[in-house]
Design a protein around this motif. Structure first.
Motif, PDB file in Angstrom:
ATOM      1  N   ASN A  49     -34.270 -14.099  -9.639  1.00  0.00           N
ATOM      2  CA  ASN A  49     -33.073 -13.276  -9.777  1.00  0.00           C
ATOM      3  C   ASN A  49     -32.941 -12.238  -8.676  1.00  0.00           C
ATOM      4  O   ASN A  49     -31.846 -11.718  -8.432  1.00  0.00           O
ATOM      5  CB  ASN A  49     -33.069 -12.577 -11.138  1.00  0.00           C
ATOM      6  N   TYR A  50     -34.044 -11.933  -7.999  1.00  0.00           N
ATOM      7  CA  TYR A  50     -34.008 -10.940  -6.926  1.00  0.00           C
ATOM      8  C   TYR A  50     -33.863 -11.585  -5.542  1.00  0.00           C
ATOM      9  O   TYR A  50     -33.850 -10.868  -4.544  1.00  0.00           O
ATOM     10  CB  TYR A  50     -35.284 -10.087  -6.963  1.00  0.00           C
ATOM     11  N   LEU A  51     -33.782 -12.890  -5.489  1.00  0.00           N
ATOM     12  CA  LEU A  51     -33.624 -13.588  -4.220  1.00  0.00           C
ATOM     13  C   LEU A  51     -32.169 -13.996  -4.027  1.00  0.00           C
ATOM     14  O   LEU A  51     -31.455 -14.292  -4.987  1.00  0.00           O
ATOM     15  CB  LEU A  51     -34.514 -14.845  -4.180  1.00  0.00           C
ATOM     16  N   SER A  52     -31.737 -14.037  -2.772  1.00  0.00           N
ATOM     17  CA  SER A  52     -30.401 -14.530  -2.469  1.00  0.00           C
ATOM     18  C   SER A  52     -30.380 -16.047  -2.582  1.00  0.00           C
ATOM     19  O   SER A  52     -31.422 -16.702  -2.660  1.00  0.00           O
ATOM     20  CB  SER A  52     -29.978 -14.093  -1.070  1.00  0.00           C
ATOM     21  N   VAL A  53     -29.166 -16.619  -2.576  1.00  0.00           N
ATOM     22  CA  VAL A  53     -29.041 -18.071  -2.695  1.00  0.00           C
ATOM     23  C   VAL A  53     -29.655 -18.753  -1.470  1.00  0.00           C
ATOM     24  O   VAL A  53     -30.278 -19.819  -1.584  1.00  0.00           O
ATOM     25  CB  VAL A  53     -27.555 -18.456  -2.866  1.00  0.00           C
ATOM     26  N   LYS A  54     -29.504 -18.157  -0.309  1.00  0.00           N
ATOM     27  CA  LYS A  54     -30.101 -18.739   0.901  1.00  0.00           C
ATOM     28  C   LYS A  54     -31.621 -18.737   0.827  1.00  0.00           C
ATOM     29  O   LYS A  54     -32.282 -19.691   1.252  1.00  0.00           O
ATOM     30  CB  LYS A  54     -29.624 -17.973   2.137  1.00  0.00           C
ATOM     31  N   ASP A  55     -32.207 -17.670   0.280  1.00  0.00           N
ATOM     32  CA  ASP A  55     -33.660 -17.618   0.142  1.00  0.00           C
ATOM     33  C   ASP A  55     -34.156 -18.651  -0.864  1.00  0.00           C
ATOM     34  O   ASP A  55     -35.196 -19.290  -0.650  1.00  0.00           O
ATOM     35  CB  ASP A  55     -34.097 -16.215  -0.286  1.00  0.00           C
ATOM     36  N   SER A 101     -18.486 -12.912   0.957  1.00  0.00           N
ATOM     37  CA  SER A 101     -17.349 -13.701   0.504  1.00  0.00           C
ATOM     38  C   SER A 101     -17.824 -14.737  -0.497  1.00  0.00           C
ATOM     39  O   SER A 101     -18.926 -15.290  -0.400  1.00  0.00           O
ATOM     40  CB  SER A 101     -16.682 -14.383   1.701  1.00  0.00           C
ATOM     41  N   ILE A 102     -16.964 -15.022  -1.467  1.00  0.00           N
ATOM     42  CA  ILE A 102     -17.327 -16.009  -2.477  1.00  0.00           C
ATOM     43  C   ILE A 102     -17.358 -17.411  -1.875  1.00  0.00           C
ATOM     44  O   ILE A 102     -18.091 -18.288  -2.340  1.00  0.00           O
ATOM     45  CB  ILE A 102     -16.354 -15.918  -3.674  1.00  0.00           C
ATOM     46  N   LEU A 103     -16.605 -17.637  -0.813  1.00  0.00           N
ATOM     47  CA  LEU A 103     -16.680 -18.915  -0.118  1.00  0.00           C
ATOM     48  C   LEU A 103     -18.047 -19.103   0.525  1.00  0.00           C
ATOM     49  O   LEU A 103     -18.624 -20.200   0.489  1.00  0.00           O
ATOM     50  CB  LEU A 103     -15.570 -19.015   0.934  1.00  0.00           C
ATOM     51  N   GLU A 104     -18.581 -18.050   1.123  1.00  0.00           N
ATOM     52  CA  GLU A 104     -19.922 -18.127   1.709  1.00  0.00           C
ATOM     53  C   GLU A 104     -20.974 -18.354   0.628  1.00  0.00           C
ATOM     54  O   GLU A 104     -21.972 -19.053   0.855  1.00  0.00           O
ATOM     55  CB  GLU A 104     -20.229 -16.840   2.483  1.00  0.00           C
ATOM     56  N   HIS A 105     -20.753 -17.767  -0.540  1.00  0.00           N
ATOM     57  CA  HIS A 105     -21.695 -17.970  -1.635  1.00  0.00           C
ATOM     58  C   HIS A 105     -21.757 -19.437  -2.034  1.00  0.00           C
ATOM     59  O   HIS A 105     -22.851 -19.999  -2.230  1.00  0.00           O
ATOM     60  CB  HIS A 105     -21.282 -17.108  -2.836  1.00  0.00           C
ATOM     61  N   TYR A 106     -20.599 -20.103  -2.134  1.00  0.00           N
ATOM     62  CA  TYR A 106     -20.601 -21.503  -2.561  1.00  0.00           C
ATOM     63  C   TYR A 106     -21.028 -22.441  -1.426  1.00  0.00           C
ATOM     64  O   TYR A 106     -21.478 -23.558  -1.698  1.00  0.00           O
ATOM     65  CB  TYR A 106     -19.236 -21.884  -3.114  1.00  0.00           C
ATOM     66  N   LYS A 107     -20.902 -22.019  -0.195  1.00  0.00           N
ATOM     67  CA  LYS A 107     -21.518 -22.787   0.888  1.00  0.00           C
ATOM     68  C   LYS A 107     -23.034 -22.795   0.740  1.00  0.00           C
ATOM     69  O   LYS A 107     -23.684 -23.839   0.868  1.00  0.00           O
ATOM     70  CB  LYS A 107     -21.124 -22.176   2.243  1.00  0.00           C
TER      71      LYS A 107
END
Length: 352
Positions: A49-55, A101-107
């Protein structure tokens, strides 16, 4: 006596071998987890939960064991709430998301699921992705109540763009067939192209937004757009292809999005695409021309070749009337020529 004692020894050897194999597999799985092997599963998910989606996406490439744990985490309710953001009517995420951006999140989410399902067959990958995204209503063709101001379909489009990047043509065919059946797009397109222009304007608008946002995602390569567009148009005859192209890429009324209904519901104007406005009239005129097709051209050639029909004259006169007109013109020209000869004879001296 020796035979009786050899039987228990053989059983003991087999049990020791099995225990050795299971312990070896467990040790391999634990070694694949690294330092996370000392953490309970609940603590491991709290760390995520403390990590970003990229991590998390980078973490999925460490080992197959960790990738399996991440797949289980994404399927949980806490993982879904953490990863499947649904702020599609606000272009920017809250401050706790660092304003991304939410677009970057879903990428990034598309890359995460691409890496987690890397070893699965295409069919299983699509089923898993559908299972994960099934709860997002704005990813469906008729899911959002305000589609004109929603980024859901665009987020779904960039997600699929990252997920299918590098896939071969056969896998992309399976993706298209999966989406085509999932959204029941064939029946909806059939309803639109077989009805009068403007009679199903809401459905026309939703098909336009779905095709442009999901299949023809902005930022895609030209070759990818050509592939998806070919798949969209291929099942239909040329007349329906022309109308479908006009619906997807044609002009939209300038009043688009200004007329609103109840809160949370967007009512497109009557002339959004095919209505009674200027663009709607042009679209209907183009539709009538295309429906006449080659048959009208053949009929015009037949009328032009048949004598006495007067279809190709352009002045409404029959062939006999044209002949009489030509004879009158010839007689008038002859009379004018005779009058000129008499004048010349009268003016010349010594004549007559």
């Amino acid at each position: 006596m020796s035979s009786c004692t050899s039987v228990p020894r053989q059983k003991q050897r087999r049990s020791s071998r099995r225990s050795g194999l299971t312990s070896g597999r467990d040790s391999q799985a634990l070694s694949a987890l690294g330092d996370f092997q000392t953490l309970p599963l609940e603590i491991f998910q709290m760390v995520l939960n403390y990590l970003s989606v990229k991590d998390i996406s980078m973490l999925s490439m460490v080992s197959k064991t960790i990738s399996g744990r991440l797949i289980n985490y994404i399927s949980t309710s806490s993982g879904s709430r953490r990863l499947l953001l649904q702020d599609f009517h606000r272009p920017e995420l809250p401050a706790r998301r660092e304003g991304a951006s939410i677009l970057e999140h879903y990428k990034a989410l598309g890359l995460l699921l691409k890496r987690c399902t890397l070893l699965l067959p295409t069919r299983d990958r699509l089923k898993y992705v559908h299972k994960v995204l099934a709860g997002v209503s704005c990813f469906k063709l008729n899911g959002c109540a305000s589609p004109l101001h929603c980024l859901g379909l665009q987020c779904y489009g960039v997600f699929l763009q990252i997920l299918t990047a590098g896939w071969d043509e056969l896998e992309c065919h399976r993706v298209f067939n999966f989406l085509w059946e999932l959204s029941n797009l064939a029946r909806k397109v059939q309803t639109v192209v077989s009805s009068k222009p403007g009679s199903a304007r809401r459905l026309e608008l939703r098909i336009r937004l779905y095709c442009r946002g999901v299949l023809l995602s902005p930022g895609s390569h030209r070759s990818d757009c050509a592939f998806w567009l070919t798949r969209i148009l291929k099942p239909w005859p040329m007349v329906n292809q022309a109308r479908l192209l006009y619906i997807i890429f044609g002009p939209v009324s300038s009043r688009d999005g200004e007329k609103r209904g109840a809160p949370g519901e967007e009512i497109p104007p009557k002339n959004v695409i095919w209505g009674r406005g200027v663009m709607g009239a042009k679209g209907a005129k183009m539709e009538r021309k295309l429906r006449r097709g080659a048959g009208s051209g053949m009929s015009r050639e037949r009328e032009r070749d048949e004598p006495g029909t007067g279809a190709g004259n352009g002045n409404g006169m029959s062939l006999e009337q044209e002949q009489e007109r030509d004879e009158l013109r010839t007689g008038a020209g002859n009379r004018r020529g005779m009058s000129r000869e008499r004048e010349q004879e009268r003016d010349e001296p010594g004549m007559g």
